[in-house]
Enzyme design. Structure first.
Site, mmCIF file in Angstrom:
data_model
loop_
_atom_site.group_PDB
_atom_site.id
_atom_site.type_symbol
_atom_site.label_atom_id
_atom_site.label_comp_id
_atom_site.label_asym_id
_atom_site.label_seq_id
_atom_site.Cartn_x
_atom_site.Cartn_y
_atom_site.Cartn_z
ATOM 1 N N GLY A 146 74.712 115.958 54.397
ATOM 2 C CA GLY A 146 75.714 114.921 54.156
ATOM 3 C C GLY A 146 76.773 114.798 55.229
ATOM 4 N N ASN A 149 82.542 111.594 54.816
ATOM 5 C CA ASN A 149 83.437 110.501 54.388
ATOM 6 C C ASN A 149 83.345 110.178 52.896
ATOM 7 O OD1 ASN A 149 80.881 109.455 54.781
ATOM 8 N ND2 ASN A 149 81.614 107.467 55.483
ATOM 9 N N LYS A 172 73.129 120.261 51.911
ATOM 10 C CA LYS A 172 74.189 120.833 52.745
ATOM 11 C C LYS A 172 75.285 119.791 52.945
ATOM 12 C CE LYS A 172 75.051 120.976 57.212
ATOM 13 N NZ LYS A 172 76.518 120.869 57.194
ATOM 14 N N GLU A 225 75.816 110.931 62.265
ATOM 15 C CA GLU A 225 75.897 110.158 63.510
ATOM 16 C C GLU A 225 74.511 109.921 64.102
ATOM 17 O OE1 GLU A 225 78.481 112.236 66.139
ATOM 18 O OE2 GLU A 225 80.193 112.073 64.788
ATOM 19 N N GLU A 246 70.407 107.732 57.635
ATOM 20 C CA GLU A 246 71.493 106.766 57.403
ATOM 21 C C GLU A 246 72.579 107.087 58.414
ATOM 22 O OE1 GLU A 246 71.497 104.259 55.385
ATOM 23 O OE2 GLU A 246 69.716 104.688 54.189
ATOM 24 N N CYS A 280 80.676 103.939 57.404
ATOM 25 C CA CYS A 280 79.600 103.688 58.375
ATOM 26 C C CYS A 280 79.319 102.206 58.576
ATOM 27 C CB CYS A 280 78.331 104.378 57.903
ATOM 28 S SG CYS A 280 77.904 103.950 56.203
ATOM 29 N N GLU A 382 81.162 103.357 68.228
ATOM 30 C CA GLU A 382 81.688 103.600 66.881
ATOM 31 C C GLU A 382 82.939 104.469 66.967
ATOM 32 O OE1 GLU A 382 79.587 106.293 64.148
ATOM 33 O OE2 GLU A 382 79.827 104.782 62.588
ATOM 34 N N GLU A 459 68.559 103.693 50.791
ATOM 35 C CA GLU A 459 69.148 104.352 49.625
ATOM 36 C C GLU A 459 69.497 103.256 48.634
ATOM 37 O OE1 GLU A 459 72.214 106.993 51.329
ATOM 38 O OE2 GLU A 459 70.718 108.588 51.214
HETATM 39 P P1 NDP Z 1 77.582 114.255 61.842
HETATM 40 O O1 NDP Z 1 76.361 113.652 62.408
HETATM 41 O O2 NDP Z 1 78.474 115.020 62.730
HETATM 42 O O3 NDP Z 1 77.195 115.272 60.664
HETATM 43 C C1 NDP Z 1 76.421 114.868 59.559
HETATM 44 C C2 NDP Z 1 75.828 116.102 58.908
HETATM 45 O O4 NDP Z 1 74.811 116.650 59.766
HETATM 46 C C3 NDP Z 1 76.835 117.228 58.688
HETATM 47 O O5 NDP Z 1 76.525 117.895 57.483
HETATM 48 C C4 NDP Z 1 76.598 118.096 59.901
HETATM 49 O O6 NDP Z 1 77.044 119.399 59.726
HETATM 50 C C5 NDP Z 1 75.094 118.010 60.028
HETATM 51 N N1 NDP Z 1 74.563 118.306 61.337
HETATM 52 C C6 NDP Z 1 75.166 118.191 62.548
HETATM 53 N N2 NDP Z 1 74.295 118.510 63.538
HETATM 54 C C7 NDP Z 1 73.114 118.829 62.944
HETATM 55 C C8 NDP Z 1 71.829 119.229 63.424
HETATM 56 N N3 NDP Z 1 71.579 119.362 64.730
HETATM 57 N N4 NDP Z 1 70.845 119.473 62.534
HETATM 58 C C9 NDP Z 1 71.068 119.310 61.213
HETATM 59 N N5 NDP Z 1 72.259 118.953 60.691
HETATM 60 C C10 NDP Z 1 73.274 118.693 61.543
HETATM 61 O O7 NDP Z 1 78.349 113.081 61.098
HETATM 62 P P2 NDP Z 1 79.790 113.132 60.430
HETATM 63 O O8 NDP Z 1 79.795 114.150 59.339
HETATM 64 O O9 NDP Z 1 80.789 113.229 61.509
HETATM 65 O O10 NDP Z 1 79.871 111.701 59.706
HETATM 66 C C11 NDP Z 1 80.245 110.546 60.370
HETATM 67 C C12 NDP Z 1 79.020 109.764 60.794
HETATM 68 O O11 NDP Z 1 78.206 109.499 59.665
HETATM 69 C C13 NDP Z 1 79.378 108.412 61.376
HETATM 70 O O12 NDP Z 1 78.585 108.144 62.500
HETATM 71 C C14 NDP Z 1 79.028 107.454 60.249
HETATM 72 O O13 NDP Z 1 78.724 106.167 60.687
HETATM 73 C C15 NDP Z 1 77.833 108.121 59.638
HETATM 74 N N6 NDP Z 1 77.632 107.680 58.262
HETATM 75 C C16 NDP Z 1 76.548 106.893 57.960
HETATM 76 C C17 NDP Z 1 76.370 106.382 56.681
HETATM 77 C C18 NDP Z 1 75.187 105.526 56.336
HETATM 78 O O14 NDP Z 1 74.902 105.368 55.148
HETATM 79 N N7 NDP Z 1 74.482 104.953 57.279
HETATM 80 C C19 NDP Z 1 77.356 106.649 55.617
HETATM 81 C C20 NDP Z 1 78.422 107.526 56.029
HETATM 82 C C21 NDP Z 1 78.560 108.000 57.309
HETATM 83 P P3 NDP Z 1 78.593 119.756 60.017
HETATM 84 O O15 NDP Z 1 79.390 118.505 59.963
HETATM 85 O O16 NDP Z 1 78.921 120.665 58.918
HETATM 86 O O17 NDP Z 1 78.627 120.359 61.379
#
Ligand code: NDP
Length: 485
Positions: A146, A149, A172, A225, A246, A280, A382, A459
């Site tokens: 997850g 946000n 997670k 991201e 997503e 997002c 973004e 979703e």
């Molecule tokens: P991140 O990509 O930084 O993190 C998302 C999740 O992935 C976190 O739980 C993170 O862990 C985990 N993660 C990071 N690197 C890895 C990896 N190499 N392998 C597996 N898991 C990993 O995103 P943010 O949490 O910063 O969220 C913001 C982003 O999410 C924005 O780009 C936003 O647009 C997008 N988003 C998209 C949505 C959609 O429905 N399309 C909805 C909401 C947000 P940890 O953070 O604990 O390091």
């Protein structure tokens, strides 16, 4: 006392790594508690627990599974205020939003997928003398990863369809928002979900990598991201997991000259300032017909000026704190860049609250830029904060061309009072979710998901069933083998 730890085998489990990470309240800058980071052993045990859970859950009737999920929806709603307060402390978002949206939209997913669980079915194929049929079978153990946000909503939007289809889940949460997924674990257990069906592990990217690399996980659903999506997909390729991504966006919102001006202003604000802009699908590139741009900006600024920034726990607050110091620096960095690349129309500063409790919080003023430079970084990248850029267009064709000029394709919006134009424009927009005369509305029964580098998979809605099942085809011979031998 912070209870954020692992949950598997139907109970809380202490992390065995001995390592902790801090859970910070972004509105105060103060520590809420320490969270035990999952070790590889913890992750393996959570996955093994999900395997055990799968043996029980996948054999239960879909009617029974659905009944349990619908009960969980009621239990989650009953704990709305408690969970909303957790989200406010972890995310910094206004309580008024968390109470209205976050928990309720999560409960909607449990109710909706609980309701349709018994109707998930295959098809029958009449082949004359003989026949074939398909079965919609679960994939097995799924991993949900997850973003921070909408923590409880994201956990529910992944878990409800996964469980409705007979899968089990290891989830997670983002390390910045570790707590609400644990309340979901409690709620599902109380509703009657067997041990091992829903599990939570805690930690940063490396814990996510333990999930994406694990051979016993059949599917990964990530919200995050674009760059994380690429890594998750590459890691999942090692064992050819199913993947739903997503990801981020830089969505266009087009305001035509025939739009209702007040509605368009409300739509643009919804598309940029809700949850401090940390959404997002936000329409951060606001294309406004040149003939109405000045009037639009005047009304927009007048309304934006009235937004109440402040303590997220105060029900009157409309704009809360950004998630972390690091993210605050990213957003304010883009604002400083924007001051060079574009004309600052409103905001553009850190907001320092008079309230001493939150004077250390990561608050930013809702900010509006204006430019016609399509190559500006604030137009292309973004930002994920309360930063809107208004851009001009002359013709419908120009608006569409500019709107589609992006690697992203999550969402788009059009404000117009011309029905034909609305249809023409949404047909031409390269985005998975398009709104006409509204923005960021996501009813549970409607599929939500991206085009282009914003990811793939859906979703919500019936389309999600495809993402959490595999189709088995069974051919039944009613005659003899037609053997050439
Ligand atoms: P991140 O990509 O930084 O993190 C998302 C999740 O992935 C976190 O739980 C993170 O862990 C985990 N993660 C990071 N690197 C890895 C990896 N190499 N392998 C597996 N898991 C990993 O995103 P943010 O949490 O910063 O969220 C913001 C982003 O999410 C924005 O780009 C936003 O647009 C997008 N988003 C998209 C949505 C959609 O429905 N399309 C909805 C909401 C947000 P940890 O953070 O604990 O390091």
């Amino acid at each position: 006392m912070n209870k954020a730890m692992n949950f598997y085998g139907g109970q809380y489990q202490k992390a065995t790594s001995g390592a902790f990470f801090e859970n910070i309240n972004p509105a105060t800058g103060e520590k809420i508690g320490d969270v035990g980071a999952s070790s590889e052993r913890d992750v393996n045990e959570a996955i093994a627990s999900a395997g055990e859970g799968f043996r029980v859950w996948s054999k239960m009737s879909a009617t029974e599974r659905g009944r349990i999920l619908r009960k969980a929806a009621d239990l989650l709603r009953a704990r709305n205020e408690e969970i909303a307060k957790i989200e406010v402390e972890d995310v910094g978002k206004p309580l008024s939003e968390a109470i209205e949206v976050d928990v309720m939209t999560g409960a909607d997913a449990l109710e909706y997928f609980g309701g349709i669980a018994p109707s998930i079915h295959g098809e029958h194929y009449d082949l004359g003398n003989t026949f074939a049929f398909t079965r919609r079978e679960p994939l097995g153990v799924c991993a949900g990863i997850g973003a921070w946000n909408y923590p409880i909503q994201i956990a529910c939007w992944k878990t409800a369809p996964a469980l409705a289809c007979g899968n089990t889940m290891v989830f997670k949460p983002a390390e910045l928002t570790p707590r609400s997924a644990l309340v979901l674990a409690e709620v599902l257990k109380e509703a009657g979900v067997p041990d091992g069906v829903f599990n939570v592990v805690q930690g940063e990217a490396e814990v996510g990598q333990m999930l994406t690399g694990h051979p016993d996980i059949q599917k990964v659903s990530l919200t995050g991201e674009v760059e994380t999506g690429k890594k998750v997909m590459a890691a999942s390729a090692g064992t050819l997991k199913h993947v739903t991504l997503e990801l981020g966006g830089k969505s266009p919102l087009i305001i035509c000259e025939d739009a209702d001006m007040d509605e368009a202003v409300n739509g643009a604000m919804m598309a940029n300032f809700y949850t401090q802009g940390e959404i997002c699908s936000n329409g951060t590139r606001v294309y406004v017909a040149e003939s109405i741009k000045e009037e639009f900006l005047n009304k927009l600024v007048a309304k934006t000026r009235n937004l109440i920034i402040g303590n997220p726990s105060d029900m009157k607050t409309q704009v809360g704190a950004l998630i972390s110091k690091e993210h605050f620096e990213k957003v304010t960095g883009y604002i400083e860049l924007g001051k060079k690349e574009a004309r600052l129309v409103y905001g553009g500063e850190r907001y320092v609250c008079d309230d001493s409790e939150i004077s250390g919080g990561f608050f930013v003023e809702p900010t509006i830029f204006e430019t016609d430079n399509e190559d500006a970084r604030i137009v292309k990248e973004e930002i994920f904060g309360p930063v809107m850029t208004v851009l001009p267009f002359k013709t419908e064709e120009e608006a569409i061309e500019k709107a589609n000029n992006t690697i992203y394709g999550l969402a788009a919006g059009v404000f117009t009072s011309n029905l034909q134009r609305a249809h023409r424009m949404v047909n031409a927009l390269q985005a998975g979710m398009c709104w006409v005369n509204n923005y960021n509305v996501n009813p549970m029964e409607v599929p939500f998901g991206p085009y282009k580098q914003s990811g793939f998979g859906r979703e919500n809605g019936l389309a999600t069933i495809d993402a959490y099942t595999q189709l088995k085809t069974v051919y039944i011979e009613m005659d003899k083998v037609d053997s050439p031998y």
